[in-house]
Design a protein around this motif. Structure first.
Motif, PDB file in Angstrom:
ATOM      1  N   LEU A 190       0.840  -1.202   0.000  1.00  0.00           N
ATOM      2  CA  LEU A 190       0.000   0.000   0.000  1.00  0.00           C
ATOM      3  C   LEU A 190       0.870   1.245   0.000  1.00  0.00           C
ATOM      4  O   LEU A 190       1.964   1.261   0.541  1.00  0.00           O
ATOM      5  CB  LEU A 190      -0.911  -0.007   1.233  1.00  0.00           C
ATOM      6  CG  LEU A 190      -1.887  -1.171   1.305  1.00  0.00           C
ATOM      7  CD1 LEU A 190      -2.555  -1.221   2.668  1.00  0.00           C
ATOM      8  CD2 LEU A 190      -2.925  -1.038   0.208  1.00  0.00           C
ATOM      9  N   TYR A 230      -2.568   5.131   2.766  1.00  0.00           N
ATOM     10  CA  TYR A 230      -3.234   3.831   2.859  1.00  0.00           C
ATOM     11  C   TYR A 230      -2.410   2.889   3.730  1.00  0.00           C
ATOM     12  O   TYR A 230      -2.947   2.128   4.526  1.00  0.00           O
ATOM     13  CB  TYR A 230      -3.437   3.229   1.467  1.00  0.00           C
ATOM     14  CG  TYR A 230      -4.458   3.970   0.641  1.00  0.00           C
ATOM     15  CD1 TYR A 230      -5.809   3.898   0.950  1.00  0.00           C
ATOM     16  CD2 TYR A 230      -4.088   4.751  -0.445  1.00  0.00           C
ATOM     17  CE1 TYR A 230      -6.761   4.569   0.203  1.00  0.00           C
ATOM     18  CE2 TYR A 230      -5.025   5.429  -1.200  1.00  0.00           C
ATOM     19  CZ  TYR A 230      -6.366   5.342  -0.877  1.00  0.00           C
ATOM     20  OH  TYR A 230      -7.303   6.023  -1.610  1.00  0.00           O
ATOM     21  N   GLY A 247     -11.654   6.232  -0.130  1.00  0.00           N
ATOM     22  CA  GLY A 247     -10.672   6.526  -1.169  1.00  0.00           C
ATOM     23  C   GLY A 247     -10.309   7.989  -1.121  1.00  0.00           C
ATOM     24  O   GLY A 247     -11.187   8.848  -1.143  1.00  0.00           O
ATOM     25  N   GLN A 263      -6.711   1.395  -3.418  1.00  0.00           N
ATOM     26  CA  GLN A 263      -7.018   2.815  -3.543  1.00  0.00           C
ATOM     27  C   GLN A 263      -8.343   3.163  -2.887  1.00  0.00           C
ATOM     28  O   GLN A 263      -8.914   4.209  -3.151  1.00  0.00           O
ATOM     29  CB  GLN A 263      -7.007   3.240  -5.022  1.00  0.00           C
ATOM     30  CG  GLN A 263      -8.174   2.745  -5.849  1.00  0.00           C
ATOM     31  CD  GLN A 263      -7.974   1.313  -6.366  1.00  0.00           C
ATOM     32  OE1 GLN A 263      -7.248   0.514  -5.800  1.00  0.00           O
ATOM     33  NE2 GLN A 263      -8.630   0.981  -7.459  1.00  0.00           N
ATOM     34  N   GLY A 264      -8.873   2.265  -2.032  1.00  0.00           N
ATOM     35  CA  GLY A 264     -10.135   2.556  -1.360  1.00  0.00           C
ATOM     36  C   GLY A 264     -11.322   2.274  -2.266  1.00  0.00           C
ATOM     37  O   GLY A 264     -11.157   1.935  -3.443  1.00  0.00           O
ATOM     38  N   GLY A 291     -11.798   5.460  -4.718  1.00  0.00           N
ATOM     39  CA  GLY A 291     -10.603   6.211  -5.067  1.00  0.00           C
ATOM     40  C   GLY A 291     -10.121   5.873  -6.462  1.00  0.00           C
ATOM     41  O   GLY A 291     -10.466   4.839  -7.028  1.00  0.00           O
TER      42      GLY A 291
END
Lengths: 331, 248, 414, 285
Positions: A116, A120, D232, D279-280, D283
């Motif tokens: 990540l 994140y 995101g 990336q969520g 996102g």
């Protein structure tokens, strides 16, 4: 090293003198101060510097901002005191098991989380540490919410239960010296360069043949091991750990800010940061804490704000700046 | 590996972003010692294709062979180990490190010990003319020096083939000439080059072979001067810019 | 303006008043309290009570003459030397608690340390006192293991888990819901050390006496939302719901139960959060008839509890809650021992603490007395049950000591 | 029936999560500046509402906008006095600076108001209503509507106005924005102001049904960070979706598995989402 990086002889000599003097001061000052409270603050500075320096390998050099390092700290602290609770071992004997658990955890969670990027990664580490905390709170075998204790009365010297803070200072300091020596050795070799390259531009680093994932993982493993050992030492000194004090998010944040304050990714940054933060916290608490007005943290917080405002790169930045000025004036 | 086998060969590369095929069955074989120029209009897929060659992106289908090995799914670091180096369109130097340290990162690939890596980096720094700024923090450099540093860093990995992504974009004419000189010297060391470039002057004066991309496909390749006169290429891409006579 | 401000204003008056009446160098006693962090509100209340205790000891209080040290000024046993308290903030951290205990001992040279609040912190701080041979008296930490460590310098005045569980279970055995005995009991407890240990001891005691716990819902303290727990209860319909919560959750429970329209026939809110005057002030109006355990019943005019509460209220504008009262009582017991020791040597104070024998009339709280067993636990500690009426808790059980009769069922917001 | 109420409560709690994350989406998600003091911004807004109501006798119609304005000013002040300088340094400096700021805000409040818990009357917006057997608190419904309104408003601002594209341009690349003639500082300050103003609305509305104490922000902040990350970075609708999802998941898992485990479920799901979508939820890759 290359011709370009070899310091000129007088400066090298000066650096040696400075280094030896600093070391002597670090070794001698607690003996000259009789106040046990001050000595204890010294021990706590070493403890904080240990965890912050361990964090620094991953967060500073490799630039992977973990805010979940308390996970490893907790492994060490719990292993020590569970060893006592279950088998009546001296707490420090649990340290190897804490390190083993930490390494295992780092291996398991490291590969997926280190993929990540940026925030994140930070958030994933927070989530992992919180998971661990919640699991421990709800597991009576691990002491649950109540926590676990060390021996109430010292049984042997192995219990590391001293009245004077001095032994703690020197024990923590020696472990810190080992860690800093490793960090120094690492930072001058391929690993140090590779970690800094990963921090700078991971994609570019990989295109230069840096196996980023492997190096990040290796940094995490070393970092986890030392963080865990710090946890064990803490538990041996305190004789108690509960989910908040052993796995709470605040502890992770404190490792980060100690390193950031002194200068992340520098050898002595975490030590310098701890040497400022810990006494500051204890002194403000001693001076204002009893008033019950919260002014302790207003002062403490304000000083942190001011440092970040005027030296966003940490105090190492000021040091670099001063040295640059000195060089310019000298040359 | 036979001498006549291509150093780097891409076959039928396809890269899709959703339903849009950025690269649509492109193939290219690069022999040792060549200088290849990749050209094409914006969005033609040449950068995406370039990133496949560099190992930065994995194609949806097709295969890439580097020095006789299948590297289609290999990581960028494996590409580097096999002797492929690259520069970045937006310079990606390590800002916090000095120029010398930047180059050392590349040199560590073949020289695990710090002293040897430092010595190797020194040689590359001299070769690329970065000596005056060797101790400077690379974050403080201007664009030309950063681009040069990127090339130096890539060279320090001692590659067989060097991929340059618009390494000359944004430079002044004088700087471009200096850069062209540098590329020639690199080539003289026996390094194969692949150049993505907008500046025609660079392609025409450097490339042995120009490869033209349009809509994800290779639409023409050959000697640069022939290619730029190819009617299909003119129509697809060059259009007006070709009415200007290329400099000799 | 704020209460904190008022403390600040009162402080100089207190400091200047005491030396006039008492003589000699002050005797220092240390007190550890949570003055920052999530428990800061409880710590603030306790701090005011400790400061009140200092004032009461240092100035003659004929009105409270039945309690030790009240009729005189300072410590008569030490030639009238005044009392000085050094309050330290433990910040809710076991490590800080140790640091501050060490500071109190080595820098402030206190002769004894009191309180500490959370059991885990009392544990680490008292370990420092034990190593340094300084008496440590806690008035409020209930974790059973604290007095099981074989410490020689550790004393506790508060009733502990088994005492608390006993009174709840005795009450449940005698209580009637719609004319029949209680059969279905639910416990909702926050899952840190306080909630877990109290819930556990209640469960064990209840099951030993034949009352099954039908449902236990542990939850994480400081939640943003507690409606799921309330709905679970609403679904299960227990005769009795016992909540064990800190203040923040206690307030949320009262509000959420109102929002979800849930009222069990009997609602018990154990001590901490539900005793807190913050709870009474912000959510008391919608939790009418909630039953709480307490050792402190200030509702009987003329009693020591009543008078101390009145003084506290004059000082802070708030009612003294049970936790605060137990903290203050622990502090007063320590001071009495120092006085009887006639010396400030730790060993003398330790000996005096061991010999402590106070009867109910000498206390500001409803214990049967204070007398430490060999482990340092007060063997005369006891609890009673109180019920919220308006914004006051009134003692209702056992009937022999009750101020008013018990009212059932639980009214809540009506 | 109970289950429907559980889901409804979860939905409303989720809306509250989305509401107090909305400001963070802008500051952290878009401007890429970590704000550890976010929870304390919420807390300050709650005290603004409290003071406005108890001392100045102002109703929600006034104290909600008042909190927004006060927090807007706080946001701009924080940007110019601290964040602008901290941004010169690495991301760690932001953690350091805003962590210190959080302590200052939290304990300055404690200094002024003491640690005591206070609250607003729970029926300021009216009594609990029952619809088809489901109980609804007007204050929570208002919070839910505000969350929706703020999300849509922010989204429209960023995607459909010139100001929005300038904000995004600065967020994307400060120096490039300068090249096309956008002065980044006023834009960033505006982003901080707007983010803080959203937080102000959130805090004032949450004060209608929550207790108020100086440390209240601490317990709320972590969820806000998870919401923004799960949604995101840079995705305003993502935060709304993530907030609602977390609310409902928490409520259901608290009901079925037990409230002690609801965060466990949330964090496991959060990590699982990151595993499959680094990336969520919404996102950009």
């Amino acid at each position: 090293m290359s011709a370009a990086t070899i310091p000129t002889a007088p400066r090298a000599a000066g650096r040696w003198v400075l280094g030896v003097a600093a070391l002597a001061a670090l070794l001698a000052w607690p003996l000259l101060v009789e106040d046990e409270f001050i000595q204890r603050i010294g021990a706590l500075v070493m403890l904080s510097a240990l965890s912050a320096s361990a964090w620094n390998l991953v967060g500073g050099y490799a630039g992977q901002i973990s805010i979940g390092h308390v996970l490893f700290f907790g492994c060490g602290a719990y292993a020590s005191l569970l060893g006592f609770t279950w088998f009546e071992w001296a707490p420090i004997l649990g340290a190897p098991f804490g390190i083993a658990t930490s390494l295992l955890l780092a291996l398991i969670v490291g590969s997926p989380t280190l993929r990540l990027k940026g925030h994140y990664f930070s958030m994933a580490t927070i989530a992992l540490a919180e998971l661990a905390r919640i699991v421990v709170v709800n597991t009576p075998a691990l002491g649950g919410a109540v926590g676990v204790s060390g021996p109430a009365m010292p049984r042997s010297v192995l219990d590391l239960s001293f009245i004077s803070p001095l032994p703690y200072y020197y024990i923590f300091g020696s472990v810190l010296a080992v860690l800093l020596l490793f960090t120094w050795w690492m930072s001058r070799g391929r690993m140090g360069f590779y970690l800094r390259a990963i921090r700078g531009q991971e994609r570019a680093a990989r295109s230069l043949g840096v196996p980023a994932q492997r190096y990040k993982l290796f940094a995490l493993l070393v970092s986890a091991a030392f963080t865990s050992l710090t946890g064990s030492l803490y538990a041996a000194m305190l004789g108690f750990v509960d989910p908040d004090s052993g796995l709470g998010i605040l502890l992770s944040v404190k490792m980060v800010i100690a390193a950031a304050l002194g200068g992340a990714g520098t050898l002595f940054g975490p030590l310098v940061g701890s040497a400022i933060l810990v006494p500051l916290e204890e002194m403000t608490n001693a001076a204002f804490g009893g008033g019950g007005t919260g002014i302790t943290y207003v002062v403490y917080g304000a000083i942190i704000v001011l440092i970040s405002r005027f030296a966003p790169g940490g105090l190492a930045e000021i040091w670099t700046w001063l040295r640059a000025r000195g060089t310019r004036r000298g040359g | 590996m036979a001498d006549d086998a291509p150093l780097l060969e891409a076959r039928d590369i396809v890269v899709a972003f959703g339903s849009f095929r950025a690269v649509d069955g492109a193939s290219l074989a690069i022999r040792k010692g060549e200088i290849i120029g990749l050209i094409g209009p914006n969005g033609a897929g040449k950068s995406t294709f370039f990133n496949c060659l560099a190992g930065e992106r994995q194609p949806a289908s097709g295969s890439i062979m580097l020095r006789g090995r299948d590297v289609t799914r290999a990581s960028p670091e494996d590409h580097a180990l096999l002797g492929l180096a690259r520069s970045w369109q937006v310079p990606a130097v390590f800002d916090d490190m000095s120029v010398h340290e930047n180059v050392m990162v590349g040199a560590f690939l073949r020289h695990p010990h710090a002293a040897e890596a430092a010595a190797a980096a020194d040689q590359v720094i001299d070769f690329t003319g970065l000596r005056p700024v060797a101790r400077a923090r690379s974050g403080s450099l201007g664009t030309p020096a950063r681009k040069r540093l990127e090339i130096a860093r890539a060279l320090a990995t001692e590659p067989e083939i060097l991929l340059l992504d618009e390494a000359l974009a944004g430079l002044t004419p004088t700087e471009v000439r200096a850069a062209i000189d540098l590329v020639r010297q690199i080539h003289a060391r026996g390094i194969t080059l692949v150049i993505v470039e907008h500046v025609m002057e660079v392609i025409l004066s450097l490339a042995h072979r120009a490869v033209v991309f349009n809509q994800g496909k290779v639409i023409a390749q050959g000697a640069p001067r022939d290619v730029v006169q190819d009617p299909g290429v003119i129509e697809a891409y060059l259009g007006r810019s070709l009415s200007r006579k290329p400099p000799a | 303006m704020s209460i904190a401000r008022r403390h600040l204003l009162a402080l100089p008056a207190l400091l200047s008043a005491s030396p006039l009446l008492a003589q000699g160098a002050p005797v220092k006693v240390g007190t550890l309290l949570p003055l920052t962090g999530v428990a800061a509100s409880a710590g603030g209340s306790a701090k005011a009570a400790i400061e009140l205790a200092v004032e009461l000891i240092n100035t003659p209080q004929p009105d409270l003459a039945s309690m030790p040290l009240m009729a005189t000024s300072g410590f008569p046993g030490l030639g009238g030397r005044p009392l000085q308290v050094v309050i330290a903030d433990q910040q809710g951290s076991p490590s800080v608690a140790q640091n501050q205990a060490l500071r109190l001992i080595t820098q402030e040279r206190v002769v004894a340390i009191t309180n500490g609040y959370q059991s885990g912190l009392v544990q680490t701080a008292s370990a420092i006192a034990e190593r340094h041979g300084i008496p440590y008296v806690t008035g409020e930490a209930v974790a059973t293991n604290l007095t099981e460590r074989g410490f020689r310098w550790f004393f506790r005045t508060t009733p502990i888990g088994p005492d608390i569980a006993a009174i709840y279970v005795e009450f449940l055995q005698s209580a009637r819901v719609n004319g029949r005995p209680v059969t279905k009991v639910a416990i909702v407890n926050e899952n840190t050390e306080y909630g877990t240990s109290i819930a556990e001891v209640i469960r064990r005691t209840a099951e030993a006496r034949g009352i099954g716990i039908a449902l236990q819902i542990p939850y994480a303290a400081n939640s943003a939302d507690v409606s799921a727990q309330v709905l679970q209860l609403k679904d299960a319909q227990p005769d009795v719901a016992i909540f064990i919560s800190y203040t923040s959750d206690a307030i949320l429970y009262a509000r959420t139960m109102r929002a979800q329209g849930y009222r069990p026939p009997i609602l018990i809110g154990d001590n901490s959060g539900f005793s807190d005057d913050n709870f009474v002030q912000t959510a008391g109006d919608i939790a009418q008839g909630i039953i709480n355990r307490s050792a402190f019943d200030p509702s009987r005019p003329g009693s020591n509890s009543f008078k101390v509460n009145a003084l506290y209220k004059a000082r802070t504008g708030r009612e003294m809650d049970d936790t605060t009262a137990r903290i203050m009582q622990g502090f007063l017991v320590t001071c009495d021992a120092i006085n009887r020791a006639g010396a400030t040597e730790p060993a003398a104070i330790q000996k005096a603490l061991r010999e402590t024998n106070l009867d109910a009339g000498q206390l500001m709280i409803g214990y049967r007395g204070v007398k430490f067993d060999e482990k340092g636990q007060n063997s005369m500690a006891s609890v009673l049950l109180v019920q919220l009426r308006g914004r006051e808790y009134i003692s209702v059980w056992p009937e022999a000591t009750a101020t008013a009769p018990l009212q059932l069922p639980y009214k809540g917001w009506e | 029936m109970i289950l429907a109420q559980v889901v409804l409560n979860g939905f409303l709690v989720g809306a509250v999560y989305a509401l107090f994350s909305s400001g963070l989406t802008l500051i952290w998600g878009m401007m890429n500046v970590v704000n550890f003091a976010h929870g304390d911004f919420v807390m300050i807004a709650m005290y603004v509402a409290f003071v406005a109501f108890t001392m100045l006798h102002l109703g929600p119609a006034i104290f909600v906008p008042l909190a927004a304005i006060m927090l807007f000013l706080l946001g701009v002040l924080v940007y110019y006095a601290l964040v602008r300088h901290v941004m010169r340094g690495p991301m760690l400096a932001q953690i350091l600076g805003t962590f210190g700021l959080a302590l200052v805000l939290r304990y300055a409040t404690l200094w002024v108001f003491s640690a005591n818990f206070v609250s607003l009357p729970e029926n300021l917006l009216g009594e609990v209503q029952t619809f088809a057997g489901l109980r609804l608190e007007p204050s929570r419904v208002a919070a839910g509507l505000a969350a929706l309104g703020l999300t849509i408003g922010l989204h429209l601002l960023l995607t459909h106005t010139a100001l929005g594209s300038r904000l995004l341009a600065v967020a994307e690349d400060r120096s490039a924005a300068m090249l096309v003639g956008i002065r980044p500082d006023p834009m960033q300050a505006l982003a901080w102001g707007l983010g803080a103003a959203c937080t102000g609305v959130a805090g004032a509305l949450i004060a209608l049904f929550f207790y108020i104490t100086p440390t209240v922000g601490e317990s709320l902040a972590l969820i806000a960070f998870v919401v923004v990350c799960l949604g995101g970075f840079g995705s305003v609708p993502g935060a709304l979706v993530a907030g609602l999802a977390i609310g409902i998941i928490e409520s259901l898992s608290a009901f079925w598995i037990g409230p002690a485990f609801k965060d466990l479920v949330v964090f496991i799901l959060f990590l699982a989402v990151l595993w499959f979508r680094p990336q969520g939820l919404l996102g950009k890759a």
